[in-house]
Design an enzyme around this catalytic site. Structure first.
Site, short mmCIF file in Angstrom:
data_model
loop_
_atom_site.label_atom_id
_atom_site.label_comp_id
_atom_site.label_asym_id
_atom_site.label_seq_id
_atom_site.Cartn_x
_atom_site.Cartn_y
_atom_site.Cartn_z
N ASP A 91 0.90 -0.67 -0.29
CA ASP A 91 -0.49 -0.13 -0.16
C ASP A 91 1.22 1.09 -0.04
OD1 ASP A 91 -2.04 -1.63 0.12
OD2 ASP A 91 -2.35 -1.61 1.92
N HIS A 147 28.30 5.61 -11.87
CA HIS A 147 26.40 5.58 -10.93
C HIS A 147 26.75 5.50 -10.22
CE1 HIS A 147 24.98 6.74 -15.81
NE2 HIS A 147 25.46 7.15 -15.71
N ASP A 187 27.70 14.13 -6.95
CA ASP A 187 27.36 14.75 -7.60
C ASP A 187 25.74 15.08 -7.33
OD1 ASP A 187 25.70 15.26 -9.81
OD2 ASP A 187 27.36 13.41 -11.09
N ASP A 190 22.38 20.90 -11.18
CA ASP A 190 22.97 19.63 -11.53
C ASP A 190 24.17 19.71 -10.75
OD1 ASP A 190 24.03 16.86 -12.03
OD2 ASP A 190 23.48 16.84 -14.18
N HIS A 206 32.81 9.91 -20.71
CA HIS A 206 31.37 10.52 -20.92
C HIS A 206 31.50 11.83 -21.51
CE1 HIS A 206 31.80 13.80 -17.68
NE2 HIS A 206 32.20 12.28 -16.59
N HIS A 265 24.85 18.33 -20.54
CA HIS A 265 23.14 17.76 -21.41
C HIS A 265 22.12 18.37 -21.30
CE1 HIS A 265 22.74 17.11 -17.27
NE2 HIS A 265 23.91 16.18 -16.87
N HIS A 273 18.19 14.68 -17.76
CA HIS A 273 18.54 15.32 -18.90
C HIS A 273 17.31 15.17 -19.78
CE1 HIS A 273 21.88 11.81 -18.40
NE2 HIS A 273 22.26 12.74 -17.46
N GLU A 299 30.02 19.32 -17.61
CA GLU A 299 31.45 18.52 -16.97
C GLU A 299 31.90 17.35 -17.08
OE1 GLU A 299 28.15 15.27 -16.45
OE2 GLU A 299 26.68 16.62 -16.50
N TYR A 357 38.96 9.90 -14.40
CA TYR A 357 38.53 8.43 -13.86
C TYR A 357 39.99 8.01 -14.10
CZ TYR A 357 34.67 11.01 -14.53
OH TYR A 357 33.85 12.43 -14.52
N ARG A 384 35.17 15.09 -11.04
CA ARG A 384 34.88 15.52 -11.69
C ARG A 384 33.86 17.44 -11.67
NH1 ARG A 384 31.06 11.57 -12.18
NH2 ARG A 384 29.60 12.32 -11.26
N GLU A 401 31.35 19.81 -12.40
CA GLU A 401 29.99 19.81 -13.14
C GLU A 401 29.14 21.34 -12.70
OE1 GLU A 401 27.10 16.67 -12.73
OE2 GLU A 401 26.53 17.56 -14.37
N1 GLY Z 1 23.86 13.57 -12.27
C1 GLY Z 1 23.54 13.04 -13.92
C2 GLY Z 1 24.56 13.72 -14.70
O1 GLY Z 1 25.62 14.99 -14.44
O2 GLY Z 1 24.05 13.78 -15.44
MN MN Z 2 25.16 16.00 -15.32
MN MN Z 3 25.20 15.70 -11.96
#
Ligand code: GLY
Ligand code: MN
Ligand code: MN
Length: 439
Positions: free
Chosen positions: A40, A243, A260, A271, A350, A354, A361, A384, A388, A405, A407
């Site tokens: 529930d 991730h 992040d 973000d 990466h 975005h 995203h 970003e 790594y 990173r 960002e």
């Molecule tokens: N936090 C998701 C990204 O950086 O794309």
């Molecule tokens: Mn991002």
């Molecule tokens: Mn991010």
């Protein structure tokens, strides 16, 4: 959103723009369903982004119908008031109040949708809805169409064309209006404050989840409804897991911590990623990697302006990072070779950003007719870059297990981009100073 801040005119204007873009026919946009987590218990409710963009209406079980044409009309189907249900679940507007408050031309009980739709679709040339997103809605749309077709002998024409309404909305949402930018600046400010709080709470011996708790606390304390995505709080080697969300390891002296995290405020995401030392001082090797990523971010940001192509910031970041990998002896050979053979992808796998908006995203194509699209003032995106470096025999020892990173969220303008997340410190001097301020 505080309902006192609600400005229906912005949503009315967006619905008119969609009606103009659709040109003819009927557009149908359902909001998201409530989802059961177990038995529930439900997941916290989150509306559908397209539906929210056009309505500002946060209740589940609601459908927006726009009848395009010379005099377009916007109709809302929503839950009726219910003394019984409101005791359990809280306030519902009901069609009458919703119609008035949200600026619709008419509103009906949600239970009337299947009866009304065949009438609304009669003599219309096209039906626009999110095709193929949910088999149940696909089935319902077919039933409406067949119900109109059954009236063919009575001379009633049914829509002959089906369109996916999302394509038009994806493009509309790419350019943010003043109302959206106001919310996004606020979401960015809250998220930057959460990063500052997290930096000040970080110490060796604490666990990643304790820092996660500081982030979530600051988001909520300042009025954000949700995290925009689950925070990544990654100490040491965990930062090399892109991730990583388990957030359950102890923080160690001498490691970096990558966070992040961004909040969602009134539907809009921030973000932000920051990386800083657990024990306040960067080692020389950590400093080298950090400065390199920061330089890559500066290079990328300098290419974010109206008229530049989507890929230019990424290419600028990759060039700086690849040269840095050669200098740090992570790669051998020439820069041209690293770029051509994409050997840099071992350490930077990466892309550099975005679109950002209602979805972290966000919607919008990155290429048009096969070409990277040009940036336009009013678009919002992340910048970003990262590096790594997983431990391996051929990696210099001092660099092993370092993940960095950085960002930020930016708004495209005709000049330099506006950095929405500037309140989150990122120069080494600012990071060390903020962490020194802790008792
Ligand atoms: N936090 C998701 C990204 O950086 O794309
Ligand atoms: Mn991002
Ligand atoms: Mn991010």
């Amino acid at each position: 959103m505080k309902m006192t801040d609600f400005e229906p005119a912005r949503y009315v204007a967006r619905r008119r723009r969609l009606a103009a873009a659709v040109a003819e026919g009927v557009a149908v946009l359902p909001t998201a369903p409530e989802r059961v987590r177990n038995r529930d218990s439900h997941y916290p409710y989150r509306f559908d982004s397209h539906f929210w963009y056009l309505s500002g209406f946060a209740e589940p079980e609601a459908v927006l119908v726009i009848v395009a044409g010379k005099e377009p009309r916007s109709l809302l189907f929503c839950r009726e008031r219910s003394a019984e249900r409101e005791i359990w679940d809280g306030f519902r507007h009901g069609p009458e109040a919703a119609c008035e408050r949200f600026g619709f031309d008419a509103a009906y009980p949600i239970a009337a949708l299947d009866e009304q739709m065949p009438k609304l679709l009669a003599e219309q040339p096209a039906l626009h809805y999110p095709v193929g997103v949910d088999p149940a809605w696909d089935g319902r749309a077919m039933k409406w169409l067949n119900a109109v077709r059954e009236q063919a002998r009575a001379g009633v024409a049914a829509p002959q064309r089906l369109h996916d309404v999302r394509a038009l909305l994806d493009e509309m949402r790419l350019l943010k209006d003043a109302g959206e930018l106001g919310v996004m600046r606020h979401a960015a400010t809250i998220s930057a404050a959460a990063h500052r709080r997290a930096m000040q709470a970080t110490r060796a011996g604490r666990f990643e989840y304790e820092i996660e708790a500081e982030l979530l606390y600051e988001f909520r304390r300042r009025g954000a409804q949700f995290p925009a995505y689950w925070p990544i709080v990654a100490g040491g080697a965990n930062a090399c897991v892109l991730h990583y969300v388990s957030n359950n390891a102890a923080l160690r002296d001498g490691d970096l911590l990558l966070i992040d995290a961004g909040c969602e405020l009134d539907g809009y995401a921030a973000d932000i990623t920051r990386t800083f030392p657990v024990s306040r001082r960067f080692s020389p090797a950590q400093r080298d990697v950090y400065e390199l990523v920061l330089e890559a971010q500066r290079a990328a940001m300098s290419r974010v302006r109206a008229g530049r192509r989507w890929n230019e910031p990424h290419e600028a970041a990759v060039r700086v990072l690849a040269q840095g990998m050669l200098d740090l002896k992570l790669l051998a050979g020439s820069l041209d070779e690293a770029l051509e053979k994409e050997t840099y992808k071992r350490f930077y796998m990466h892309r550099t950003g975005h679109w950002l908006g209602l979805d972290v995203h966000d919607t919008g194509d990155y290429k048009l007719a096969g070409e990277w699209r040009a940036l336009v003032a009013g678009m919002t995106l992340t910048v970003e870059p990262g590096l790594y470096i997983r431990a391996a025999d051929d990696v210099p020892e001092a660099l092993r297990d370092i993940g960095v990173r950085i960002e930020d969220d930016v708004l495209v303008t005709d000049g330099e981009c506006e950095v929405l997340t500037a309140a989150a410190p990122k120069s080494i001097a600012d990071l060390e100073a903020l962490m020194r301020d802790v008792a």
